[in-house]
Write a protein that holds these residues in place. Sequence first.
Motif, PDB file in Angstrom:
ATOM      1  N   ARG A 180       6.019 -31.580  19.582  1.00  0.00           N
ATOM      2  CA  ARG A 180       5.915 -32.436  18.515  1.00  0.00           C
ATOM      3  C   ARG A 180       7.417 -33.134  18.781  1.00  0.00           C
ATOM      4  O   ARG A 180       8.363 -32.218  19.215  1.00  0.00           O
ATOM      5  CB  ARG A 180       5.998 -32.265  17.164  1.00  0.00           C
ATOM      6  CG  ARG A 180       7.037 -31.143  16.870  1.00  0.00           C
ATOM      7  CD  ARG A 180       6.783 -30.273  16.012  1.00  0.00           C
ATOM      8  NE  ARG A 180       7.984 -29.129  15.009  1.00  0.00           N
ATOM      9  CZ  ARG A 180       7.784 -28.970  13.527  1.00  0.00           C
ATOM     10  NH1 ARG A 180       7.167 -29.063  13.173  1.00  0.00           N
ATOM     11  NH2 ARG A 180       8.788 -27.961  13.685  1.00  0.00           N
ATOM     12  N   GLN A 181       7.433 -34.469  18.057  1.00  0.00           N
ATOM     13  CA  GLN A 181       9.051 -34.846  18.797  1.00  0.00           C
ATOM     14  C   GLN A 181       8.980 -36.024  16.929  1.00  0.00           C
ATOM     15  O   GLN A 181       8.022 -36.921  17.161  1.00  0.00           O
ATOM     16  CB  GLN A 181       8.981 -36.006  20.025  1.00  0.00           C
ATOM     17  CG  GLN A 181      10.472 -36.124  20.180  1.00  0.00           C
ATOM     18  CD  GLN A 181      10.228 -37.313  20.904  1.00  0.00           C
ATOM     19  OE1 GLN A 181       8.926 -37.116  21.788  1.00  0.00           O
ATOM     20  NE2 GLN A 181      11.612 -37.656  21.621  1.00  0.00           N
ATOM     21  N   ALA A 182      10.619 -35.219  17.111  1.00  0.00           N
ATOM     22  CA  ALA A 182      10.782 -36.203  14.609  1.00  0.00           C
ATOM     23  C   ALA A 182      11.578 -37.368  15.686  1.00  0.00           C
ATOM     24  O   ALA A 182      12.307 -36.927  16.641  1.00  0.00           O
ATOM     25  CB  ALA A 182      11.676 -35.054  14.185  1.00  0.00           C
ATOM     26  N   ARG A 234      11.339 -33.290  21.875  1.00  0.00           N
ATOM     27  CA  ARG A 234      10.807 -33.076  21.640  1.00  0.00           C
ATOM     28  C   ARG A 234      10.116 -31.930  22.078  1.00  0.00           C
ATOM     29  O   ARG A 234      10.962 -31.312  22.776  1.00  0.00           O
ATOM     30  CB  ARG A 234       9.229 -33.230  22.777  1.00  0.00           C
ATOM     31  CG  ARG A 234       7.611 -33.273  22.993  1.00  0.00           C
ATOM     32  CD  ARG A 234       7.506 -33.835  23.846  1.00  0.00           C
ATOM     33  NE  ARG A 234       7.028 -35.777  23.768  1.00  0.00           N
ATOM     34  CZ  ARG A 234       6.678 -36.488  24.168  1.00  0.00           C
ATOM     35  NH1 ARG A 234       5.414 -36.196  25.323  1.00  0.00           N
ATOM     36  NH2 ARG A 234       6.255 -38.168  24.160  1.00  0.00           N
ATOM     37  N   GLU A 235       9.730 -30.957  21.301  1.00  0.00           N
ATOM     38  CA  GLU A 235      10.096 -29.505  21.519  1.00  0.00           C
ATOM     39  C   GLU A 235       7.850 -28.773  21.376  1.00  0.00           C
ATOM     40  O   GLU A 235       7.471 -29.541  20.975  1.00  0.00           O
ATOM     41  CB  GLU A 235      10.532 -28.931  19.978  1.00  0.00           C
ATOM     42  CG  GLU A 235      10.142 -29.433  18.978  1.00  0.00           C
ATOM     43  CD  GLU A 235      10.211 -28.780  16.891  1.00  0.00           C
ATOM     44  OE1 GLU A 235      11.496 -27.262  17.401  1.00  0.00           O
ATOM     45  OE2 GLU A 235       9.888 -28.784  16.102  1.00  0.00           O
ATOM     46  N   LEU A 236       8.348 -27.791  22.075  1.00  0.00           N
ATOM     47  CA  LEU A 236       7.259 -26.763  22.316  1.00  0.00           C
ATOM     48  C   LEU A 236       6.107 -25.807  20.362  1.00  0.00           C
ATOM     49  O   LEU A 236       7.313 -25.325  19.986  1.00  0.00           O
ATOM     50  CB  LEU A 236       6.920 -26.123  22.905  1.00  0.00           C
ATOM     51  CG  LEU A 236       5.609 -25.328  23.652  1.00  0.00           C
ATOM     52  CD1 LEU A 236       4.580 -25.428  23.715  1.00  0.00           C
ATOM     53  CD2 LEU A 236       6.241 -23.844  24.761  1.00  0.00           C
ATOM     54  N   GLU A 253      10.031 -31.207   7.188  1.00  0.00           N
ATOM     55  CA  GLU A 253      10.843 -30.891   8.640  1.00  0.00           C
ATOM     56  C   GLU A 253       9.846 -31.199   9.196  1.00  0.00           C
ATOM     57  O   GLU A 253       9.860 -30.857  10.787  1.00  0.00           O
ATOM     58  CB  GLU A 253      11.732 -29.835   8.554  1.00  0.00           C
ATOM     59  CG  GLU A 253      10.663 -28.175   7.908  1.00  0.00           C
ATOM     60  CD  GLU A 253      11.264 -28.403   6.587  1.00  0.00           C
ATOM     61  OE1 GLU A 253      11.355 -29.032   5.467  1.00  0.00           O
ATOM     62  OE2 GLU A 253      12.055 -27.432   6.444  1.00  0.00           O
ATOM     63  N   ASP A 254       8.314 -30.647   8.835  1.00  0.00           N
ATOM     64  CA  ASP A 254       7.077 -30.808  10.721  1.00  0.00           C
ATOM     65  C   ASP A 254       7.142 -32.288  10.702  1.00  0.00           C
ATOM     66  O   ASP A 254       6.039 -32.317  11.428  1.00  0.00           O
ATOM     67  CB  ASP A 254       5.863 -30.252   9.888  1.00  0.00           C
ATOM     68  CG  ASP A 254       6.348 -28.170   9.208  1.00  0.00           C
ATOM     69  OD1 ASP A 254       5.577 -28.208   8.029  1.00  0.00           O
ATOM     70  OD2 ASP A 254       6.716 -27.976  10.309  1.00  0.00           O
ATOM     71  N   THR A 255       7.396 -33.065  10.026  1.00  0.00           N
ATOM     72  CA  THR A 255       7.375 -34.670   9.999  1.00  0.00           C
ATOM     73  C   THR A 255       7.286 -34.776  11.989  1.00  0.00           C
ATOM     74  O   THR A 255       8.618 -34.505  12.057  1.00  0.00           O
ATOM     75  CB  THR A 255       7.743 -35.420   9.168  1.00  0.00           C
ATOM     76  OG1 THR A 255       7.273 -35.228   8.299  1.00  0.00           O
ATOM     77  CG2 THR A 255       7.796 -37.051   9.405  1.00  0.00           C
ATOM     78  N   ALA A 256       7.034 -35.198  12.125  1.00  0.00           N
ATOM     79  CA  ALA A 256       6.348 -35.825  13.733  1.00  0.00           C
ATOM     80  C   ALA A 256       5.636 -36.335  13.987  1.00  0.00           C
ATOM     81  O   ALA A 256       4.137 -36.496  13.622  1.00  0.00           O
ATOM     82  CB  ALA A 256       7.449 -34.810  14.687  1.00  0.00           C
ATOM     83  N   THR A 278      -0.108 -37.985  17.708  1.00  0.00           N
ATOM     84  CA  THR A 278      -0.563 -38.512  16.808  1.00  0.00           C
ATOM     85  C   THR A 278       0.624 -37.980  15.299  1.00  0.00           C
ATOM     86  O   THR A 278       1.370 -37.347  15.507  1.00  0.00           O
ATOM     87  CB  THR A 278      -2.092 -37.883  16.059  1.00  0.00           C
ATOM     88  OG1 THR A 278      -2.280 -38.000  15.289  1.00  0.00           O
ATOM     89  CG2 THR A 278      -1.207 -36.653  15.639  1.00  0.00           C
ATOM     90  N   GLN A 279       0.839 -39.142  14.857  1.00  0.00           N
ATOM     91  CA  GLN A 279       2.018 -39.062  13.067  1.00  0.00           C
ATOM     92  C   GLN A 279       1.644 -38.310  12.318  1.00  0.00           C
ATOM     93  O   GLN A 279       0.417 -38.608  11.642  1.00  0.00           O
ATOM     94  CB  GLN A 279       2.168 -40.345  13.518  1.00  0.00           C
ATOM     95  CG  GLN A 279       2.441 -40.329  11.892  1.00  0.00           C
ATOM     96  CD  GLN A 279       4.277 -40.117  12.398  1.00  0.00           C
ATOM     97  OE1 GLN A 279       4.909 -40.539  13.376  1.00  0.00           O
ATOM     98  NE2 GLN A 279       4.514 -39.383  12.000  1.00  0.00           N
ATOM     99  N   VAL A 280       2.387 -37.450  12.049  1.00  0.00           N
ATOM    100  CA  VAL A 280       1.874 -36.572  11.127  1.00  0.00           C
ATOM    101  C   VAL A 280       3.372 -36.225  10.113  1.00  0.00           C
ATOM    102  O   VAL A 280       3.837 -36.019  10.630  1.00  0.00           O
ATOM    103  CB  VAL A 280       2.246 -35.278  11.577  1.00  0.00           C
ATOM    104  CG1 VAL A 280       1.991 -33.664   9.806  1.00  0.00           C
ATOM    105  CG2 VAL A 280       0.505 -34.515  12.554  1.00  0.00           C
ATOM    106  N   THR A 281       2.793 -36.969   8.730  1.00  0.00           N
ATOM    107  CA  THR A 281       3.746 -37.925   8.014  1.00  0.00           C
ATOM    108  C   THR A 281       3.946 -36.509   6.976  1.00  0.00           C
ATOM    109  O   THR A 281       2.754 -36.256   6.062  1.00  0.00           O
ATOM    110  CB  THR A 281       3.879 -38.833   7.951  1.00  0.00           C
ATOM    111  OG1 THR A 281       4.383 -40.273   8.846  1.00  0.00           O
ATOM    112  CG2 THR A 281       5.108 -39.179   6.535  1.00  0.00           C
ATOM    113  N   VAL A 282       4.849 -35.427   6.297  1.00  0.00           N
ATOM    114  CA  VAL A 282       5.103 -34.114   5.188  1.00  0.00           C
ATOM    115  C   VAL A 282       6.250 -35.501   3.553  1.00  0.00           C
ATOM    116  O   VAL A 282       7.373 -35.621   4.465  1.00  0.00           O
ATOM    117  CB  VAL A 282       5.475 -33.412   5.412  1.00  0.00           C
ATOM    118  CG1 VAL A 282       5.032 -32.327   4.541  1.00  0.00           C
ATOM    119  CG2 VAL A 282       4.168 -33.054   6.849  1.00  0.00           C
TER     120      VAL A 282
END
Length: 113
Positions: free
Chosen positions: A38-40, A45-47, A88-91, A107-111
Amino acid sequence: QVQLVESGGGLVQAGGSLRLSCAASGSIYSDNTMRWYRQAPGKQRELVAIITSSGSTNYADSVKGRFTISRDNAKHTVYLQMNSLKPEDTAVYYCNALRGWYWGQGTQVTVSS
């Protein structure tokens, strides 16, 4: 030629759940370690999670106990079940195939809090 296709992202409230999917072509998927990154915004980018061809898994500390990676070999698909989501999982979440270093489009995830 599209090799990895992610889906399942969206907008969710904190505490909610989402399931991401990554559909791969058979030549990429077979006997390959699959990973979610994921990349915020403004961050590297982090695993997030790894699953080997034999089903062994590993997770980033930040998601342990909340996220589950799995794979369906019949469908050539990798999943990321995300529970107890936090802002903080938004990425943008990306699927990666280790052998061949293939990437999906993200794919975008927004929390929301």
